[in-house]
Design a protein around this motif. Sequence first.
Motif, short mmCIF file in Angstrom:
data_model
loop_
_atom_site.label_atom_id
_atom_site.label_comp_id
_atom_site.label_asym_id
_atom_site.label_seq_id
_atom_site.Cartn_x
_atom_site.Cartn_y
_atom_site.Cartn_z
N HIS A 58 0.96 -1.24 -0.02
CA HIS A 58 -0.07 -0.26 0.14
C HIS A 58 0.99 1.19 0.14
CE1 HIS A 58 -3.47 -2.41 0.66
NE2 HIS A 58 -2.77 -3.14 1.51
N VAL A 59 0.85 2.12 -1.02
CA VAL A 59 1.37 3.30 -1.09
C VAL A 59 0.79 4.55 -0.44
CG1 VAL A 59 2.55 4.88 -2.57
CG2 VAL A 59 2.65 2.31 -3.10
N LEU A 60 1.26 5.17 0.52
CA LEU A 60 0.54 6.16 1.39
C LEU A 60 1.15 7.56 0.76
CD1 LEU A 60 0.55 4.39 4.66
CD2 LEU A 60 -1.09 4.19 2.92
N ARG A 61 0.46 8.75 1.06
CA ARG A 61 0.66 9.79 1.00
C ARG A 61 1.81 10.47 1.83
NH1 ARG A 61 -1.70 14.60 1.06
NH2 ARG A 61 -3.25 13.84 2.63
N GLN A 62 2.90 11.06 1.38
CA GLN A 62 3.83 11.77 2.32
C GLN A 62 4.44 12.84 1.96
OE1 GLN A 62 7.30 9.69 4.65
NE2 GLN A 62 7.90 9.90 2.55
N PRO A 63 3.46 13.88 2.37
CA PRO A 63 3.86 15.31 1.86
C PRO A 63 4.80 15.66 3.07
CG PRO A 63 1.34 15.13 3.13
CD PRO A 63 2.12 13.95 2.81
N THR A 64 5.00 15.03 4.18
CA THR A 64 6.07 15.07 5.09
C THR A 64 6.23 13.82 5.85
OG1 THR A 64 4.67 15.97 7.01
CG2 THR A 64 5.77 17.73 5.43
N THR A 65 7.33 13.65 6.46
CA THR A 65 7.66 12.29 7.09
C THR A 65 6.79 12.23 8.39
OG1 THR A 65 9.99 12.15 6.47
CG2 THR A 65 9.42 10.91 8.26
N LEU A 66 6.53 13.39 9.20
CA LEU A 66 5.86 13.57 10.20
C LEU A 66 4.31 13.16 9.76
CD1 LEU A 66 6.06 14.02 13.23
CD2 LEU A 66 5.25 16.30 12.84
N TRP A 67 3.84 13.46 8.57
CA TRP A 67 2.46 13.38 8.25
C TRP A 67 2.12 11.85 8.15
CZ3 TRP A 67 -2.03 16.14 7.73
CH2 TRP A 67 -3.14 15.51 7.23
N PHE A 68 3.38 11.15 7.41
CA PHE A 68 3.29 9.94 7.05
C PHE A 68 3.21 9.08 8.44
CE2 PHE A 68 4.56 5.48 6.23
CZ PHE A 68 4.43 5.38 4.87
N ASP A 69 3.99 9.20 9.24
CA ASP A 69 4.27 8.69 10.42
C ASP A 69 3.01 8.76 11.39
OD1 ASP A 69 6.92 7.78 9.57
OD2 ASP A 69 7.69 9.28 10.82
N GLN A 70 2.39 9.99 11.51
CA GLN A 70 1.65 10.01 12.63
C GLN A 70 0.12 10.22 12.16
OE1 GLN A 70 2.68 9.79 15.40
NE2 GLN A 70 4.86 9.71 14.50
#
Length: 242
Positions: A58-70
């Motif tokens: 599953h490919v998730l959006r990552q506008p920023t690393t923090l957004w992806f992680d949290q």
Amino acid sequence: MRIGVDVRELQRGVRTGIGRMVEAVIRETPSVGANHGLVLFADDSTRAADVETAAELHVLRQPTTLWFDQIELPRALARHDIDVFWSPYYKAPIYAPCPAVITIHDVLFLKHGRRRLENIIFKPWARLIGSRAAVVLTDSEHSRRDLVTLLGIDPDGIAVVPLGVSEQYSPEMRYKAPDALVRLGIPQNYILTVTNFRPHKNGDLLIRAYARVAERIPDTVLVLAGKRTHDSDSLLESAERL
């Protein structure tokens, strides 16, 4: 068990030690038990599709690393009914909908690296993530002690799991790639280290140790492989002096 895995370390055009471990976990998990299924979570720059596996991806959006992680990752863990999540580094959701297991290989750079802003930020963040994880995995008893003393992680929540050695690293392999050895000017007998040459990798000590035994093993050379940087140039200067 549905096991979620963060595979963002598998970046296109880049090979890292953590990435090699992720690849090995993906490859070997099916042999542990047929009842375990891997669910891989990537961003749009991940080469996870190159890994031969029947796992979900599953490919998730990552506008920023923090957004992806949290944000993105916790939602995805819940959406895909993950039983346990494994992160191969200190990145993980603070509030995950399932138990989270993280791997922190070592924190040597905190003791021996340069004093950088990211190191100052890393300590409280890694301490927070470590305290939220169900289990923290590390490579050695030495690293376990460092996690306790430097990050304040509860020793009862740390499990030491030494890294394995791939079948690629066997004495027979050097005879399967003679063209590469000839092209690089490397003899049949060699000592190889693959590293980023940063100070906490202790390359200078390796060179000084090799210099002490080189006369006794004249047919064996030391090979340091990695990206050329200011740190690698310093190691070359040490080698020339010795």
